[in-house]
Scaffold this active site. Structure first.
Site, PDB file in Angstrom:
ATOM      1  N   GLU A   1      -0.308 -17.173 -10.022  1.00 20.18           N
ATOM      2  CA  GLU A   1       0.536 -16.174 -10.949  1.00 20.18           C
ATOM      3  C   GLU A   1       2.076 -16.579 -10.701  1.00 20.18           C
ATOM      4  O   GLU A   1       2.683 -16.366 -11.769  1.00 20.18           O
ATOM      5  CB  GLU A   1       0.237 -14.678 -10.439  1.00 20.18           C
ATOM      6  CG  GLU A   1      -1.174 -14.389 -11.072  1.00 20.18           C
ATOM      7  CD  GLU A   1      -1.286 -12.882 -10.466  1.00 20.18           C
ATOM      8  OE1 GLU A   1      -2.322 -12.386 -11.110  1.00 20.18           O
ATOM      9  OE2 GLU A   1      -0.443 -12.254  -9.927  1.00 20.18           O
TER      10      GLU A   1
ATOM     11  N   CYS B   1      -5.896  -6.568  -7.277  1.00 19.63           N
ATOM     12  CA  CYS B   1      -5.775  -6.007  -5.947  1.00 19.63           C
ATOM     13  C   CYS B   1      -5.231  -6.913  -5.045  1.00 19.63           C
ATOM     14  O   CYS B   1      -4.443  -6.696  -3.725  1.00 19.63           O
ATOM     15  CB  CYS B   1      -7.273  -5.704  -5.253  1.00 19.63           C
ATOM     16  SG  CYS B   1      -8.358  -6.869  -5.484  1.00 19.63           S
ATOM     17  N   HIS B   2      -5.228  -8.296  -5.264  1.00 19.53           N
ATOM     18  CA  HIS B   2      -4.507  -9.237  -4.476  1.00 19.53           C
ATOM     19  C   HIS B   2      -3.235  -9.453  -4.596  1.00 19.53           C
ATOM     20  O   HIS B   2      -2.453 -10.115  -3.785  1.00 19.53           O
ATOM     21  CB  HIS B   2      -5.177 -10.813  -5.197  1.00 19.53           C
ATOM     22  CG  HIS B   2      -4.566 -10.908  -6.505  1.00 19.53           C
ATOM     23  ND1 HIS B   2      -5.574 -10.661  -7.625  1.00 19.53           N
ATOM     24  CD2 HIS B   2      -3.742 -11.432  -7.149  1.00 19.53           C
ATOM     25  CE1 HIS B   2      -5.000 -11.016  -8.812  1.00 19.53           C
ATOM     26  NE2 HIS B   2      -3.746 -11.447  -8.660  1.00 19.53           N
TER      27      HIS B   2
ATOM     28  N   TYR C   1       0.915  -1.080   0.155  1.00 23.09           N
ATOM     29  CA  TYR C   1       0.059   0.190   0.038  1.00 23.09           C
ATOM     30  C   TYR C   1       1.137   1.310  -0.052  1.00 23.09           C
ATOM     31  O   TYR C   1       0.827   2.246  -0.701  1.00 23.09           O
ATOM     32  CB  TYR C   1      -0.994   0.023   0.952  1.00 23.09           C
ATOM     33  CG  TYR C   1      -1.875  -1.227   1.263  1.00 23.09           C
ATOM     34  CD1 TYR C   1      -2.802  -1.359   0.311  1.00 23.09           C
ATOM     35  CD2 TYR C   1      -1.737  -2.272   2.304  1.00 23.09           C
ATOM     36  CE1 TYR C   1      -3.686  -2.367   0.441  1.00 23.09           C
ATOM     37  CE2 TYR C   1      -2.522  -3.306   2.588  1.00 23.09           C
ATOM     38  CZ  TYR C   1      -3.445  -3.384   1.686  1.00 23.09           C
ATOM     39  OH  TYR C   1      -4.383  -4.440   1.569  1.00 23.09           O
TER      40      TYR C   1
ATOM     41  N   ASN D   1     -12.140  -2.007  -4.749  1.00 22.21           N
ATOM     42  CA  ASN D   1     -11.876  -2.557  -6.132  1.00 22.21           C
ATOM     43  C   ASN D   1     -13.300  -3.482  -6.638  1.00 22.21           C
ATOM     44  O   ASN D   1     -13.369  -4.354  -5.974  1.00 22.21           O
ATOM     45  CB  ASN D   1     -10.656  -3.232  -6.238  1.00 22.21           C
ATOM     46  CG  ASN D   1     -10.496  -4.030  -7.634  1.00 22.21           C
ATOM     47  OD1 ASN D   1     -11.234  -3.532  -8.678  1.00 22.21           O
ATOM     48  ND2 ASN D   1      -9.669  -5.116  -7.764  1.00 22.21           N
TER      49      ASN D   1
END
Length: 189
Positions: free
Chosen positions: A185, A158-159, A127, A150
């Protein structure tokens, strides 16, 4: 690593489109099963406006969408916007088609969501780093709130945002799902 920014773009809703509870908007929506879980996807005539995991049942997630646009007309049907967005979800291949997100948000929220699109697949940020990138280094909490607001899960990643101390932080659809997305990912980047 390729960022999603090159294929995913955000078109802000006008005050007419987002105001008055969505009066005048027609929102198409559908439920789809993916390797990451069941999703509700919704779109306007300009792009995808909502993508959320079904965690409490279809009616509950549809009610969340309808809270954002209580006066819109809803039709359960898929469309081209949704198909392009769903094609962008696999984490083992880069998206080939442009995806337009038609989003309701404040200028600050939209700037945070655009910054999230810059995070490369298979990486994470904090953040605080997003606040610095926006030239608002003291706005960590506001960034966290915007990340949490989001409306388009996975597509706006956002993850990929962690707390400054490296802890996972929260995730609207549960930490297990956040971990799953990050692992997928990392494995496919």
């Amino acid at each position: 690593m390729k960022t999603e920014q090159s294929v995913i773009s955000i078109l802000p809703m006008t005050s007419e489109e987002s105001g008055r509870g969505g009066a005048g908007l027609t929102i198409h929506y559908d439920f789809v099963d993916t390797v990451h879980g069941e999703l509700l996807i919704a779109s306007t005539h300009k792009g995808v406006c909502y993508l959320a995991f079904v965690t409490q049942g279809q009616e509950a997630v549809l009610a969340e969408l309808k809270q954002q646009f209580p006066r819109a007309i809803y039709r359960r049907q898929s469309d081209e916007w949704q198909e392009k967005a769903l094609a962008a979800l696999p984490m083992d291949a880069a998206c080939q088609h442009p995806v337009t997100l038609h989003l309701k948000g404040t200028d600050f929220q939209l700037s945070v969501w655009k910054e999230l699109l810059k995070i490369p697949r298979g990486t994470v940020t904090s953040y605080g780093k997003i606040a610095v990138a926006l030239q608002r280094p003291k706005a960590c909490r506001a960034v966290g709130t915007a990340v949490g607001d989001n409306p388009v899960s996975i597509l706006i990643p956002c993850h990929r945002v962690l707390r400054t101390d490296g802890a996972l932080g929260g995730y609207h659809w549960g930490l297990e799902r956040k971990i799953h997305l990050l692992e997928c990912e990392l494995k496919n980047s």
